[in-house]
Design a protein around this motif. Structure first.
Motif, PDB file in Angstrom:
ATOM      1  N   GLN A   1      13.115  22.305 -15.414  1.00  0.00           N
ATOM      2  CA  GLN A   1      13.132  23.764 -15.404  1.00  0.00           C
ATOM      3  C   GLN A   1      13.689  24.286 -14.082  1.00  0.00           C
TER       4      GLN A   1
ATOM      5  N   ASN B   1      20.808  26.855 -12.361  1.00  0.00           N
ATOM      6  CA  ASN B   1      22.053  26.825 -13.139  1.00  0.00           C
ATOM      7  C   ASN B   1      22.773  25.477 -13.092  1.00  0.00           C
TER       8      ASN B   1
ATOM      9  N   PHE C   1      21.707  23.018 -15.198  1.00  0.00           N
ATOM     10  CA  PHE C   1      21.701  22.806 -16.636  1.00  0.00           C
ATOM     11  C   PHE C   1      21.459  24.124 -17.341  1.00  0.00           C
ATOM     12  N   GLU C   2      21.826  24.180 -18.625  1.00  0.00           N
ATOM     13  CA  GLU C   2      21.520  25.337 -19.453  1.00  0.00           C
ATOM     14  C   GLU C   2      20.502  24.916 -20.491  1.00  0.00           C
ATOM     15  N   GLN C   3      19.548  25.783 -20.734  1.00  0.00           N
ATOM     16  CA  GLN C   3      18.508  25.508 -21.724  1.00  0.00           C
ATOM     17  C   GLN C   3      18.927  26.123 -23.046  1.00  0.00           C
TER      18      GLN C   3
ATOM     19  N   VAL D   1      17.346  24.117 -14.384  1.00  0.00           N
ATOM     20  CA  VAL D   1      17.826  25.209 -15.246  1.00  0.00           C
ATOM     21  C   VAL D   1      17.844  26.504 -14.449  1.00  0.00           C
ATOM     22  N   ASP D   2      16.787  26.763 -13.695  1.00  0.00           N
ATOM     23  CA  ASP D   2      16.706  27.986 -12.879  1.00  0.00           C
ATOM     24  C   ASP D   2      17.837  28.062 -11.855  1.00  0.00           C
TER      25      ASP D   2
END
Length: 90
Positions: free
Chosen positions: A77, A83, A85-87, A80-81
């Protein structure tokens, strides 16, 4: 962003992140997590292995690894936060 999130560039140009998933912080007991993103940023590999690094470990098979799963999800996470990776919803 990769270097800001502690990825290190290896000799062939790929970016690697190494973490130890531990039940008890700073115990040194856990499973090594390795994320490798290729140098052109079009693909990645993720592996969780035993201490030797030779056998893959599935921390999601056994409920005894619940704490390790939470730590894995927390790390992902945070990526993801930032950027990396994309969730996506499945």
């Amino acid at each position: 962003t990769l270097r800001d999130t502690t990825f290190v560039q290896n000799k062939i140009g790929n970016y690697e992140l190494h973490r130890l998933l531990e039940k008890v912080p700073n115990s040194g007991e856990g499973f090594p997590l390795k994320i490798t993103i290729n140098k052109d940023l079009t693909g990645f590999k993720l592996s969780i292995t035993d201490k030797s690094g030779l056998r893959n470990v599935n921390i999601f098979k056994n409920e005894d690894h619940h704490i390790l799963q939470e730590k894995f999800y927390f790390l992902m996470q945070s990526l993801v936060d930032r950027n990396v990776f994309e969730q996506e919803e499945v």
